[in-house]
Design a protein around this motif. Sequence first.
Motif, PDB file in Angstrom:
ATOM      1  N   THR A 182     -49.431 -36.244  15.473  1.00 12.40           N
ATOM      2  CA  THR A 182     -48.450 -35.908  14.453  1.00 12.40           C
ATOM      3  C   THR A 182     -47.417 -34.996  15.090  1.00 12.40           C
ATOM      4  O   THR A 182     -47.726 -34.143  15.893  1.00 12.40           O
ATOM      5  N   VAL A 209     -42.367 -30.414  14.025  1.00 10.15           N
ATOM      6  CA  VAL A 209     -40.958 -30.345  14.400  1.00 10.15           C
ATOM      7  C   VAL A 209     -40.570 -28.913  14.720  1.00 10.15           C
ATOM      8  O   VAL A 209     -40.885 -27.982  13.990  1.00 10.15           O
ATOM      9  N   TRP A 234     -36.642 -34.861   6.866  1.00 10.14           N
ATOM     10  CA  TRP A 234     -36.988 -36.219   7.295  1.00 10.14           C
ATOM     11  C   TRP A 234     -38.321 -36.269   8.000  1.00 10.14           C
ATOM     12  O   TRP A 234     -38.702 -37.300   8.538  1.00 10.14           O
ATOM     13  N   GLY A 235     -39.020 -35.170   8.041  1.00 13.69           N
ATOM     14  CA  GLY A 235     -40.298 -35.163   8.748  1.00 13.69           C
ATOM     15  C   GLY A 235     -41.357 -34.451   7.940  1.00 13.69           C
ATOM     16  O   GLY A 235     -41.741 -34.895   6.862  1.00 13.69           O
ATOM     17  N   GLN A 284     -41.794 -34.182   4.126  1.00 10.46           N
ATOM     18  CA  GLN A 284     -42.039 -35.430   3.390  1.00 10.46           C
ATOM     19  C   GLN A 284     -40.991 -35.692   2.310  1.00 10.46           C
ATOM     20  O   GLN A 284     -41.192 -36.579   1.480  1.00 10.46           O
ATOM     21  N   TRP A 315     -56.095 -33.339   7.066  1.00 12.95           N
ATOM     22  CA  TRP A 315     -57.032 -32.623   6.199  1.00 12.95           C
ATOM     23  C   TRP A 315     -58.371 -33.342   6.215  1.00 12.95           C
ATOM     24  O   TRP A 315     -58.428 -34.553   6.123  1.00 12.95           O
ATOM     25  N   ALA A 324     -57.551 -20.595   1.865  1.00 14.01           N
ATOM     26  CA  ALA A 324     -57.641 -22.006   1.549  1.00 14.01           C
ATOM     27  C   ALA A 324     -57.729 -22.845   2.809  1.00 14.01           C
ATOM     28  O   ALA A 324     -58.380 -23.872   2.847  1.00 14.01           O
ATOM     29  N   VAL A 325     -57.075 -22.373   3.838  1.00 21.31           N
ATOM     30  CA  VAL A 325     -56.950 -23.201   5.020  1.00 21.31           C
ATOM     31  C   VAL A 325     -57.611 -22.483   6.183  1.00 21.31           C
ATOM     32  O   VAL A 325     -57.213 -21.386   6.540  1.00 21.31           O
ATOM     33  N   LYS A 379     -47.060 -25.419  -1.016  1.00 21.78           N
ATOM     34  CA  LYS A 379     -48.518 -25.375  -1.117  1.00 21.78           C
ATOM     35  C   LYS A 379     -49.089 -26.602  -0.421  1.00 21.78           C
ATOM     36  O   LYS A 379     -48.369 -27.555  -0.149  1.00 21.78           O
ATOM     37  N   ALA A 380     -50.397 -26.577  -0.220  1.00 16.00           N
ATOM     38  CA  ALA A 380     -51.045 -27.734   0.382  1.00 16.00           C
ATOM     39  C   ALA A 380     -50.812 -28.934  -0.532  1.00 16.00           C
ATOM     40  O   ALA A 380     -50.706 -28.755  -1.731  1.00 16.00           O
ATOM     41  N   PRO A 381     -50.732 -30.144   0.001  1.00 17.73           N
ATOM     42  CA  PRO A 381     -50.896 -30.499   1.405  1.00 17.73           C
ATOM     43  C   PRO A 381     -49.639 -30.352   2.266  1.00 17.73           C
ATOM     44  O   PRO A 381     -49.761 -30.321   3.475  1.00 17.73           O
ATOM     45  N   ILE A 382     -48.444 -30.284   1.689  1.00 14.23           N
ATOM     46  CA  ILE A 382     -47.276 -30.243   2.566  1.00 14.23           C
ATOM     47  C   ILE A 382     -47.176 -28.867   3.227  1.00 14.23           C
ATOM     48  O   ILE A 382     -46.951 -28.758   4.424  1.00 14.23           O
ATOM     49  N   ALA A 425     -55.842 -31.188   1.128  1.00  4.94           N
ATOM     50  CA  ALA A 425     -55.215 -29.975   0.615  1.00  4.94           C
ATOM     51  C   ALA A 425     -56.196 -28.823   0.434  1.00  4.94           C
ATOM     52  O   ALA A 425     -55.860 -27.812  -0.160  1.00  4.94           O
ATOM     53  N   PRO A 429     -43.728 -32.330  -5.825  1.00  7.34           N
ATOM     54  CA  PRO A 429     -44.836 -31.433  -5.492  1.00  7.34           C
ATOM     55  C   PRO A 429     -44.364 -30.007  -5.181  1.00  7.34           C
ATOM     56  O   PRO A 429     -43.190 -29.782  -4.920  1.00  7.34           O
ATOM     57  N   THR A 461     -57.770 -20.004  -4.338  1.00  2.43           N
ATOM     58  CA  THR A 461     -58.516 -19.628  -3.142  1.00  2.43           C
ATOM     59  C   THR A 461     -58.941 -20.842  -2.329  1.00  2.43           C
ATOM     60  O   THR A 461     -59.302 -20.707  -1.171  1.00  2.43           O
ATOM     61  N   HIS A 520     -38.210 -37.067   2.405  1.00  2.00           N
ATOM     62  CA  HIS A 520     -37.580 -38.393   2.472  1.00  2.00           C
ATOM     63  C   HIS A 520     -38.451 -39.480   1.858  1.00  2.00           C
ATOM     64  O   HIS A 520     -37.970 -40.558   1.574  1.00  2.00           O
ATOM     65  N   THR A 521     -39.739 -39.209   1.673  1.00  3.35           N
ATOM     66  CA  THR A 521     -40.561 -40.257   1.079  1.00  3.35           C
ATOM     67  C   THR A 521     -40.238 -40.423  -0.407  1.00  3.35           C
ATOM     68  O   THR A 521     -40.616 -41.411  -1.016  1.00  3.35           O
ATOM     69  N   CYS A 522     -39.564 -39.437  -0.986  1.00  2.00           N
ATOM     70  CA  CYS A 522     -39.169 -39.570  -2.390  1.00  2.00           C
ATOM     71  C   CYS A 522     -37.654 -39.553  -2.572  1.00  2.00           C
ATOM     72  O   CYS A 522     -37.144 -40.124  -3.519  1.00  2.00           O
TER      73      CYS A 522
END
Lengths: 611, 322
Positions: free
Chosen positions: B36, B39, B53-54, B57, A556, B174-175, B128-131, A560, B124, A166, B59-61
């Motif tokens: 930010t 896209v 690539w945006g 994320q 954020w 959550a958001v 889900k958050a954060p992506i 998150a 990750p 949640t 591409h960061t891994c």
Amino acid sequence: MEAYNTFFGLDSRIVVWIIAQIHLLFAAFVLAVPVFALSVEAIGVKSGDKRMDDLAHELTKLLSSAFSMTAATGGILGFSLFCLYPEFMRYMTNVFNEGMFIYALCFIGEGFCLYFYYYSWDRTQNNKALHIGIGGLLNLFGVTLMMIGNSWTSFMMSPSGIDQETGEFVGTVWEATTNFLWQPLNIHRFIANIVFGGFIVGAYAAVKFMGCKTKEEKAHYDWMGYIGNFVGIGAMIPLPFAGYFLGREVYSASPVMGNIMMGGRFSWTFIVQAILIGILFLGANYYLWAGMERIKGSERYTKYIKYLNGIIVFCFAVWLTPHNLPLTGEERSLIGEQYHIISKYFGVMAAKNAVVNLMILTTFFSFLLYRRSNKFKTVPFTQQQGSGKFIALFVALAFTLFMTVGYGFSILGAHVDVEVKPYLSFISICLFIQAVALIGAVVLTISNKGLIGQWLLFASTAIMAVLIMGIYGFVLMKNANMALRFLSVTQVAMVITCLIMNAVIDAVYYSKAETSEIEWGKMHYRSQFALILLCVLMVMTMGLMGYVRSGLRENWHIYAVLKDTSPWSFTPTLFNMTWVVGLVMVIFFALTSMVFWLSSLTGKKDEAEAH
Amino acid sequence: MQKSFWYMALFIGILLCGFIYLGSIITKLSGEKGKTTEVATGVTPEGGESIFWGKGQCHTCHSIGSTGSGIRGPNLGDVAARAVSRAEERNAAGASGMTATGYLIESIAQPNNYVVKGFKAEMPYVYKAPIALSADEVKAVIAYLQTQGSEFDIAQIVLPPEIADTGKGGDEGAVAEWKPYVEGDAAVGESLFFDLKGDIACAKCHTVNGVGAKVGPDLSTVAATRSAEYIIESILEPSVVIASGFEPVKVKTKKGKIITGILKEDNDEHVLVMNSAGEVTEIPKGDVKKLKQLKMSVMPPFGNVIKMEDFHNLLAYLLTLK
């Protein structure tokens, strides 16, 4: 209720940013200077040196007016957060409820102790234990305050006690406080604050020095600047390691965030950081070398300085070499990754770790040269009396052996794939060799060959931690990525053990040596700018790192968990950052000049009474 | 004291200028943009590529072949080809009837079910958050991965419920949802939009319900397809994301003439370029010496032109266009 408000239509985020940064600078000052003053006072009591006591007193005088600035800016920061970001603050107050009260109480406690510590100075001259006790309490409150404040910011980066489904907070205040990044942040900030405190004192002394009329004053402020610089640089040396620890924990807390930091848009900020820190090291070394002017006998060493210079400049250059210039993923996908040969080898972490360690070793080396400038004939170890030096040597040896051997074994026991194992045993063998070198250095010192012992240690550290591991880093990068993090910790462990052991050996070796007087005050006007430079660079670095730490959360408020939906939820450019930090710096210096000026008023009164 | 104080101030001033200058050159070098970028996507391999690539994320891994520098995760250069054997491996280990695409889906839905050898389980949950990719964005990314060593086939991408349900209420708690922070008046906004004598006059370029010019995209249903953040950005910094079909270009003819505007057509015969007044220039293909994509949208940034209040009124109006 609105989620966001504005302040006369200004960009709320920038308003909060500026106020928070100014508050932070004052808070760092108020945290660090008492640590500093108390240690100086204690040293004064121990050595019976009245100068020390006076210096501590003078520093405390600055504190009392800086303290009210801290309180005022903190109040403004609180109000602006509550007014401009009400929803976010509602969330935070729900989570931290009692923590905030404790914070307020500690603040009162700190204020009380501070004023008591300052105003009781003369009365408690005969009861130093009480006075130092109060000073200790003052520091305890200060550190607690910092830790409580840190828990809020670290919670925003790595929230704990959150129901993953949640997104609601279901934990206790204590869970929220002891979130994942709390301790790393505490350590990093505490050390950085000490550095800052040292440099601020140095800059203060520099300004005073430049305005001095009499020889005595000059000598006093020259000496004060030296002490400030000494503390600043001393605390600076472990700082990269604390930073490394924090960075690694950011990765562990969230690899996504870690990547934004080192591989994403924030990787550029570390180039700026490298520039600032590199100049800082140059400035610090320059000051040390300029300081040799005060010492008869330093001619013996000045010829080495140009080589040290060369090493530092080389390290600086490698450190600056960026790994990948075109930054955004889109751009990368367009042109593909093509490394220039230089950036391919010098631009990666393995090379950077190596040169950072070399830079630290070199700076430490200059410091040793400085120290021995006024020392001449030494008394051989076996002819010195007393057991203190044995104890010092063995405590240092036990500690450094624990670091090297202990870590060596823990690497051997690490759970990794079988393919990675052989790489790890190589690293631990290096650690064991270092342990042998440490023992050898102690044995040499005891048999009157301390200098050779120091050289041995420098050589083994430079060869293994810088040269071999620097190259080995590339091998690991190619074949066994997983082993890389053990490598950098190993480099750090070696350098630290070398610094500790060599410092102790130096103290023992020269403890009864013939010395020439240091002519305090015999310092070029020009050298004082180095002290100011260090302070300015430190303020810039703090501003920059604040931007990174806060910016890593991207859009954020609480990573998150609570999204920043304000119109300002984008990452400002570096250019914006330099403007804001520049502005913060100007305001901060203006306010500090005012604070210093105010405290100089009472100084004049004291003097007048004395006459 | 006096003189040294001024020396010091001067010295600090110089350092400060150096610092700000450093910031400016690095910002230029890195090409950072303040905002930010969100896209624009479709559920296509191309859309997936820009997420990879945006925003995603990835591409960061991960790198793709020799492109990119991410090393924390495996190189995804031929992941679709590899996925075939991986799926077999998973089936042997008890998964039932997993296909190559099924493996790609699994590695995003439940990355820890199968951890690639030599890597840590630190991929990750990207939905889900954060992506927080949406279900469609995940689909697009998978389509892009399908093209790495195989053919893409969107029909095969059937997302498991944990991803398919994202953004459908499950995660909303959550958001916090986006809200404007100042209430605007849509009616005032509408008149600003169509008032061709004012400074704002969006209708000079945009159509709403058949009224207005056609230089920029039709905005009749803009709020239905675009997020509020996207619309805000389009007004304040239009160049950050350029709507497809409205790419700005610069054409240089053999005679040295330079024409800039929106590329309307580009085929073997001619190139059509529309300028901001809506006039179309035709250039025979043979005359074109160079055609260059520009980064600046034809739409001017309104960030400095528009008043705070007008902006919110206008925004309120645009948000009604569903």
